[in-house]
Motif scaffolding. Structure first.
Motif, short mmCIF file in Angstrom:
data_model
loop_
_atom_site.label_atom_id
_atom_site.label_comp_id
_atom_site.label_asym_id
_atom_site.label_seq_id
_atom_site.Cartn_x
_atom_site.Cartn_y
_atom_site.Cartn_z
N GLU A 111 0.80 -1.25 0.17
CA GLU A 111 -0.03 -0.28 0.30
C GLU A 111 0.78 1.90 0.16
N ALA A 112 2.12 1.29 0.65
CA ALA A 112 3.20 2.35 0.55
C ALA A 112 3.65 2.76 -0.36
N SER A 113 3.96 1.99 -1.65
CA SER A 113 3.99 1.65 -3.01
C SER A 113 5.56 1.79 -3.23
N PHE A 114 6.02 0.95 -1.26
CA PHE A 114 7.74 1.22 -2.02
C PHE A 114 8.75 0.46 -2.97
N THR A 115 9.36 1.29 -3.99
CA THR A 115 9.60 0.22 -4.99
C THR A 115 10.48 -0.97 -4.56
N ARG A 116 11.17 -0.76 -3.62
CA ARG A 116 12.85 -1.65 -3.38
C ARG A 116 12.32 -1.37 -1.99
N ALA A 117 13.36 -2.52 -1.13
CA ALA A 117 13.62 -2.73 -0.09
C ALA A 117 14.91 -2.81 -0.29
N LEU A 118 15.79 -1.79 0.87
CA LEU A 118 17.34 -2.71 1.37
C LEU A 118 17.68 -3.06 2.64
N LEU A 122 18.76 3.62 -5.73
CA LEU A 122 17.79 3.76 -4.45
C LEU A 122 17.62 4.89 -4.51
N ASP A 123 15.83 4.65 -4.06
CA ASP A 123 15.12 5.89 -4.23
C ASP A 123 14.79 6.68 -2.92
N MET A 124 15.40 7.32 -2.70
CA MET A 124 15.47 7.20 -0.77
C MET A 124 13.65 7.49 -0.27
N ASP A 125 12.99 8.48 -1.26
CA ASP A 125 11.50 8.14 -0.95
C ASP A 125 10.42 7.23 -0.98
N ARG A 126 11.37 6.06 -2.02
CA ARG A 126 10.54 5.18 -1.71
C ARG A 126 11.26 3.53 -1.87
N SER A 182 18.14 13.95 4.88
CA SER A 182 18.59 14.41 4.44
C SER A 182 17.62 14.92 2.76
N GLU A 183 17.29 13.58 2.21
CA GLU A 183 16.36 13.09 1.41
C GLU A 183 14.76 13.90 1.63
N VAL A 184 14.69 13.34 2.70
CA VAL A 184 12.97 13.32 3.27
C VAL A 184 12.36 14.68 4.10
N GLY A 185 13.59 14.69 5.01
CA GLY A 185 14.05 15.87 6.20
C GLY A 185 13.43 14.86 7.15
N ALA A 186 14.01 14.84 8.19
CA ALA A 186 14.26 14.01 9.96
C ALA A 186 12.95 13.99 10.01
N ARG A 238 10.32 4.93 7.13
CA ARG A 238 11.56 4.09 5.47
C ARG A 238 12.27 2.88 5.91
N PHE A 239 11.90 3.38 8.12
CA PHE A 239 13.05 1.92 8.68
C PHE A 239 11.96 0.87 9.50
N VAL A 240 12.83 -0.57 9.14
CA VAL A 240 11.85 -1.53 9.62
C VAL A 240 13.01 -2.09 10.54
N ALA A 241 12.85 -2.68 11.67
CA ALA A 241 14.09 -3.50 12.79
C ALA A 241 13.91 -4.65 12.83
N ILE A 242 14.06 -5.87 11.94
CA ILE A 242 14.53 -6.77 13.00
C ILE A 242 15.73 -7.46 14.39
N THR A 243 15.23 -8.34 15.16
CA THR A 243 16.06 -7.94 15.95
C THR A 243 15.16 -8.67 18.16
N ASP A 244 16.60 -9.29 18.42
CA ASP A 244 16.35 -9.22 19.89
C ASP A 244 15.42 -8.20 21.08
N PRO A 245 14.40 -9.07 21.65
CA PRO A 245 13.92 -7.93 22.41
C PRO A 245 15.09 -7.12 23.43
N GLU A 246 14.85 -5.78 23.37
CA GLU A 246 14.94 -5.08 24.38
C GLU A 246 17.30 -4.75 23.93
N SER A 247 17.00 -5.31 22.40
CA SER A 247 18.41 -5.43 22.30
C SER A 247 18.35 -3.62 22.18
N ASP A 248 20.04 -3.27 21.90
CA ASP A 248 20.01 -1.47 21.52
C ASP A 248 19.71 -1.23 20.50
N LEU A 249 19.66 -2.04 18.95
CA LEU A 249 18.51 -1.91 18.01
C LEU A 249 17.09 -1.15 18.16
#
Length: 527
Positions: free
Chosen positions: A26-33, A78-82, A110-114, A120-131
């Motif tokens: 639905e968000a129309s992302f063209t790439r995932a990195l 990459l297109d940073m916005d998508r 710097s491209e889309v604003g702070a 644009r970010f997703v995290a996969i990690t252990d619970p209560e990790s730094d990430l």
């Protein structure tokens, strides 16, 4: 041991996978990195290379390198916005994942604003990790927390593999359903002779303890990328206490007389796209008396079955060999050495100086004092690079293996001459060969190289970075981080008495690799 139950859990509770699939469409992302290393990146890479992304879903790219040229090459696509950025790290402290996240978060800001960057970010990690904590504080679009009892290289069927699968639109329900068939077939109620994971593990363990510890993968083109995942699972799980199994991935098939008596071949045959050439190669190996394990993969949606089969087999093989399959002590040793070198740089602004033992034709040859003494005694005064490389390669004995460890951009232009080098050595010396790109291989075969049997002869390859990238919030660059990782790896291997040299190519990598290939060919022809 949470990996034993994760498939059943994912099949029952896959709502979060359906939601992320729907969201990215639905968000129309063209790439995932995906930004990750080792167990966090290798399964997603296999899925991205095996499956065609579903219509409306983004293309998945994987970045598991600190090489600045590779970072820039990926960024240029990459297109940073998508673009959706998936930061994947079990501990949340892995150097590569952390600095890549910082770099791309800064670029997206710097491209889309702070105020929009976090969406644009997703995290996969252990619970209560730094990430986990930082992703929640920043406000990442999604944060997926994985059962901490699942080890990194056994995490393919957890969210570390299944979230990227959902992102590209893979039919997760179908994938998990097929995988459950293998989970049940490998269950504790199934007798050993009928248990596919136990049978494979028994075969590998028995042959491994009998000297056939080079697990050579022959795979159909449609599932060929599975070999890189197997490298990490098997080598990092078993390569310790001077024992282990090392997968040999990426060798082009040779005639039967190119192989010694230290191999076991595993033929992963995709039934929907078989190759008669592969069939002929395997049949020739069998006629020559080489042991071959044949595994038929009915279709790509059975790939999850192979993830689970090999996880069981690796644990069983480790038990046969008297090895703890769930730790990786020598990977951690290399990380410590690399961190020490980056700390030196942050304090002084330079990495420790190194002097080559030889400069010849624009290439520099480096090694530690112990290896230098051995080589100099053989070559004598006034020797050139060909003589040194010949002396180094002549240290290969029956049952040894040869590895090229290249801290370069991982691309086809660099891979072709390095593949040529490994095959030249294989065909002349009749030894198994590996090609690893750093720092990626540090989280894979690197454990075997340092902790397994002292049967490797290594050439590390480094270069000068023509262009570099600053790491936000740090005084060092990506190029410095890569150099520190190469230096730390070399330092630990030398301390373990490994037979290794480093060849430095300079700034012109293409020319340097051509010269290196010529040097190796000359050393073998005159040897």
């Amino acid at each position: 041991m949470g990996w034993l139950e994760v498939v059943d859990k994912q099949a029952r509770e896959r709502g979060h996978l359906d939601r992320i699939a729907r969201d990215v469409r639905e968000a129309s992302f063209t790439r995932a990195l995906l930004l990750g290393m080792g167990g966090s990146s290798l399964c997603p890479e296999v899925l991205a290379r095996t499956f065609v992304r579903a219509e409306g879903h983004p293309e998945l790219l994987v970045l598991d390198s600190t090489d600045p040229a590779q970072v820039m090459a990926i960024e240029g696509r990459l297109d940073m916005d998508r673009t959706l950025f998936i930061v994947s790290s079990k501990s949340g402290t892995t150097l590569e994942s952390r600095i890549l996240k910082d770099y791309f978060y800064d670029r997206v800001s710097s491209e889309v604003g702070a105020d929009q960057a976090s969406t644009r970010f997703v995290a996969i990690t252990d619970p209560e990790s730094d990430l986990d904590r930082s992703a929640r504080d920043i406000g990442f679009r999604h944060v997926f927390r994985v059962d901490p009892t699942i080890g990194g290289r056994f995490s393919a069927l957890s969210d570390f593999g299944m979230v990227p699968a959902a992102v590209i639109g893979l039919d997760v329900e179908r994938f998990l359903s097929r995988t459950l068939d293998m989970v049940r077939a490998c269950g504790p109620a199934v007798q050993a002779p009928d248990n596919p994971g136990v049978v494979l593990g028994h075969v590998l363990g028995v042959l491994g303890t009998s000297g056939r510890n080079k697990v050579t993968v022959v795979a159909s083109r449609g599932i060929r990328s599975l070999g890189a995942w197997l490298e990490q699972l098997v080598a990092e799980s078993t390569g310790k206490d001077e024992k282990g199994l090392i997968p040999i991935d990426g060798e082009e098939p040779g005639p039967p007389d190119a192989y010694g008596a230290d191999r076991v071949f595993v033929y992963l045959r995709l039934e929907t796209a078989p190759s008669s050439a592969d069939d002929d190669v395997v049949e020739a190996l069998e006629r020559a008396g080489q042991p071959v394990v044949r595994i038929d993969v009915p279709d790509v949606y059975r790939l999850g079955q192979e993830f689970f089969r090999w996880e069981i087999a690796t644990a069983v093989a480790g038990a046969h060999m008297g090895i703890h399959p769930f730790d990786q002590p020598d990977v951690d040793a290399s990380k410590v050495a690399s961190r020490a070198l980056t700390a030196v740089y942050e304090e002084s602004g330079v990495l420790p100086a190194e002097e080559p033992i030889l400069e010849d034709g624009g290439l520099g040859l480096f090694t530690d004092a112990a290896n230098a003494a051995v080589l100099e005694e053989v070559v004598g005064p006034g020797a050139g690079l060909i003589e040194y490389v010949r002396a180094h390669l002549n240290r290969l004995d029956a049952g040894d293996y040869f590895a090229v460890l290249a801290y370069l951009e991982r691309n086809q232009a660099n891979e072709i001459p390095l593949q040529s080098v490994r095959h030249l050595v294989r065909d002349r010396k009749r030894v198994a060969t590996c090609l690893g790109f750093g720092p990626r291989f540090l989280h894979s075969t690197g454990q075997f190289h340092k902790g397994g049997p002292n049967t490797g002869v290594f050439i590390q390859v480094t270069c000068d970075d023509v262009a570099d990238l600053a790491v936000p919030g740090r005084s060092y660059t990506f190029g410095v981080a890569k150099a520190a990782q190469a230096g730390g790896d070399f330092e630990v291997m030398a301390a373990r008495g490994r037979r290794l040299v480093r060849v430095h190519l300079g700034a012109d990598v293409t020319l340097g690799l051509r010269k290196l290939e010529d040097v190796v060919r000359g050393a073998l022809e005159e040897g």
